[in-house]
Enzyme design. Sequence first.
Site, PDB file in Angstrom:
ATOM      1  N   LEU A  21     -14.568   5.664  -5.108  1.00 28.23           N
ATOM      2  CA  LEU A  21     -13.162   5.349  -4.908  1.00 28.23           C
ATOM      3  C   LEU A  21     -12.730   4.129  -5.725  1.00 28.23           C
ATOM      4  CD1 LEU A  21     -10.625   5.864  -3.018  1.00 28.23           C
ATOM      5  CD2 LEU A  21     -11.490   3.948  -1.710  1.00 28.23           C
ATOM      6  N   HIS A  38     -11.178  12.502   0.584  1.00 27.06           N
ATOM      7  CA  HIS A  38     -11.357  11.123   1.041  1.00 27.06           C
ATOM      8  C   HIS A  38     -11.398  10.970   2.555  1.00 27.06           C
ATOM      9  CE1 HIS A  38     -11.127   6.812   0.895  1.00 27.06           C
ATOM     10  NE2 HIS A  38      -9.958   6.766   1.488  1.00 27.06           N
ATOM     11  N   GLU A  88      -6.665   2.046  -3.540  1.00 30.65           N
ATOM     12  CA  GLU A  88      -5.208   2.037  -3.659  1.00 30.65           C
ATOM     13  C   GLU A  88      -4.701   0.605  -3.855  1.00 30.65           C
ATOM     14  OE1 GLU A  88      -3.449   4.929  -1.086  1.00 30.65           O
ATOM     15  OE2 GLU A  88      -1.933   3.496  -0.465  1.00 30.65           O
ATOM     16  N   ARG A 118      -0.364   9.387  -0.550  1.00 28.66           N
ATOM     17  CA  ARG A 118      -1.512  10.010  -1.244  1.00 28.66           C
ATOM     18  C   ARG A 118      -1.335  11.505  -1.462  1.00 28.66           C
ATOM     19  NH1 ARG A 118      -6.315   6.710   1.888  1.00 28.66           N
ATOM     20  NH2 ARG A 118      -5.889   4.770   0.782  1.00 28.66           N
ATOM     21  N   PHE A 120       0.856  -1.186   0.000  1.00 31.20           N
ATOM     22  CA  PHE A 120       0.000   0.000   0.000  1.00 31.20           C
ATOM     23  C   PHE A 120       0.891   1.236   0.000  1.00 31.20           C
ATOM     24  CE2 PHE A 120      -4.567   1.013   0.907  1.00 31.20           C
ATOM     25  CZ  PHE A 120      -5.109  -0.071   0.252  1.00 31.20           C
ATOM     26  N   HIS A 165      -7.603  11.609  -2.070  1.00 38.19           N
ATOM     27  CA  HIS A 165      -7.154  10.301  -2.566  1.00 38.19           C
ATOM     28  C   HIS A 165      -6.920  10.474  -4.060  1.00 38.19           C
ATOM     29  CE1 HIS A 165      -7.238   6.089  -3.695  1.00 38.19           C
ATOM     30  NE2 HIS A 165      -7.331   5.728  -2.429  1.00 38.19           N
ATOM     31  N   ARG A 202      -2.589  10.631   6.254  1.00 31.66           N
ATOM     32  CA  ARG A 202      -2.770   9.236   6.677  1.00 31.66           C
ATOM     33  C   ARG A 202      -2.263   8.296   5.594  1.00 31.66           C
ATOM     34  NH1 ARG A 202      -6.708   5.151   5.707  1.00 31.66           N
ATOM     35  NH2 ARG A 202      -8.089   6.551   4.576  1.00 31.66           N
ATOM     36  N   GLN A 232      -7.534  14.911   3.531  1.00 37.03           N
ATOM     37  CA  GLN A 232      -6.805  14.108   2.539  1.00 37.03           C
ATOM     38  C   GLN A 232      -7.548  13.959   1.217  1.00 37.03           C
ATOM     39  OE1 GLN A 232      -6.229   9.560   2.984  1.00 37.03           O
ATOM     40  NE2 GLN A 232      -4.167  10.403   3.068  1.00 37.03           N
TER      41      GLN A 232
END
Length: 580
Positions: free
Chosen positions: A243, A354, A246, A286, A117, A233, A389, A231
């Site tokens: 979404l 996000h 990821e 991100r 990730f 994304h 994050r 954040q």
Amino acid sequence: MEVTAHDILLIGGGGAGLRAAIAIAEANPRLDIAMVSKVYPMRSHTVSAEGGAAAVIAPNDSLDEHAYDTISGSDWLADQDAVEIFVNTVTQEMLRLEHWGCPWSRQPDGQIAVRPFGGMKKERTWFAADKTGFHMLHSLFQTSLKYGEIKRYDETFATKLLVDDGAVQGVVAIELSSGKIRAITAKAVILCTGGCGRVFPFTTNANICTGDGMALAYWAGAPLKDMEMMQYHPTGLPQTGILITEGSRGEGGWLVNKDGYRYLQDYDLGKPTPTPVLRSMELGPRDRLSQAFVQEMEKGRTLKGPYGDYVHLDLRHLGEKKIDEKLPMVRELCLNYSNIDPVHQMIPVRPVVHYMMGGVSTNVNGETPLKGLYAAGETACVSMNGANRLGSNSLGELLVFGARAGAHAAQYVTGAPEPSARLLAQAADEEKRINREYLNRTSGGERVAVIREEMQHAMESAAGIYRTRKTLEEGAVKLAELKQRFMAVALDDHSRTFNTQLTSVLELAGMLEIAETIVHSAIAREESRGAHQRIDFPKRDDQKFLAHSLAYGNAQGVPRIEFAPVTITRWPPGERVYGR
Ligand SMILES: Cc1cc2nc3c(=O)[nH]c(=O)nc-3n(C[C@H](O)[C@H](O)[C@H](O)COP(=O)(O)OP(=O)(O)OC[C@H]3O[C@@H](n4cnc5c(N)ncnc54)[C@H](O)[C@@H]3O)c2cc1C
């Protein structure tokens, strides 16, 4: 008015709320627990999490590496004591979840499967195909059903915290099926109300993610921490904001511009290699990937579509078998919502709001500065995510800190005072206010949807991926105007049964406050760090801003911003290096 009394009250039945409820029941089976949720718990936003949850399990991995990735990912704004607790506990939480029925995907030899990730040095993201949140929420929900002492108020909307003598002692809530307003008292209240992506126009967040708990806490006097850290994304579907996980880049997907070029190689994120390299290119964090998109757009190298600029996410080289096995939901979403089959076509994507790194300020036990009030999950800021994050850290966070908040509240209520009779007068006032301002008001020029839309667009212009003092101050002026206009808002629907206009107006009241805390915190932070990029202050400034912002409500209506130090334990601030 109907009044019910419990020992501990949870607001929210998503991952954090359910985990906290189980922790309370385990800690002390004699406690009377109640859970209020504006939707049936299984419809909470946790259900839509796709990619996975990070926890050290692979033999070549270590807790220190997970901590370092999280801290450098946070641009050193995370509190390191919270991060250490998180990495040390999350694996155990994930294994418990399996014992409660969560079907983690496995390798052929039976070991837990992990995928790479963004921003993580090692493969440590556990997954249940690409429906991780769905399986986690089911496992938590079915486990909570074992505990008869958890009384649920489903489809019940909390509108106000009841506070007496400096201690939070319950809420006022509307039962949506009947419109009945009731008081629910408790010796402690835990907010688990999720994120606030709906403050912006284009988001992966469900319609219910309106940050209600943040507003409830703020109105009651608790500070909101690091609210400027919203954040983006990098990969949402252009029209809907749905979404594309990821996990699809974790499995080897590429991001390409209008010329079919893997543009991330131009942004200090490494060079393309035959097999994906961790913390490199598409597996960068991100914030960096979303910022690279904007720069690519400014160079004229993105594609133009009816819903704005976009780039392509290319999964075709992964092949049908891998896509169906590891990313079935990505294929399903692309087919259903964009009429695109990722096995044969590239997916149009663009950055989308996000996740809120900030939230109700808590310590590592979920306690807020207000006595009797706790918070956990996305609504809280403990803070382990700092300025950015890492993908797959949030699902683990709600397990670890949901459980801690629950266990701690269970101890606290043992010596806490019984809720005072004075609360009933407060609850009666709140009922009158709702009737006067919304249900009984028939005239007034302003509409909920109009104000909401203007707010969302103002937020995108003011506090998007890049910000300046000018954009933020314009945003602040616009928000002040909208708050003024909101005072004349009127509903068309005055019925009591499932009045969705009423819930919308209550949500909007809170979102206007949250929007102001975002903008004013962003004005005060004169530096660039993680998700907060100020064109007028392009560098990180550890001298002045290695600190959390705290937004307090005040009589002037504009939040008062203070700063508090970040906790550093073992990782002094350093440079964030990716792709090398
Ligand atoms: C599309 C998507 C995919 C994601 N994928 C991942 C991933 O793969 N990995 C990862 O780590 N994170 C992921 N995240 C982030 C993560 O899923 C969330 O941060 C997390 O699930 C939030 O959980 P929660 O329990 O805090 O809140 P939620 O699950 O949002 O629950 C909030 C609860 O509060 C209740 N509530 C709210 N307001 C009120 C009110 N006024 N009155 C009563 N009840 C109220 C709601 O009914 C609900 O039950 C994803 C997020 C999204 C949007």
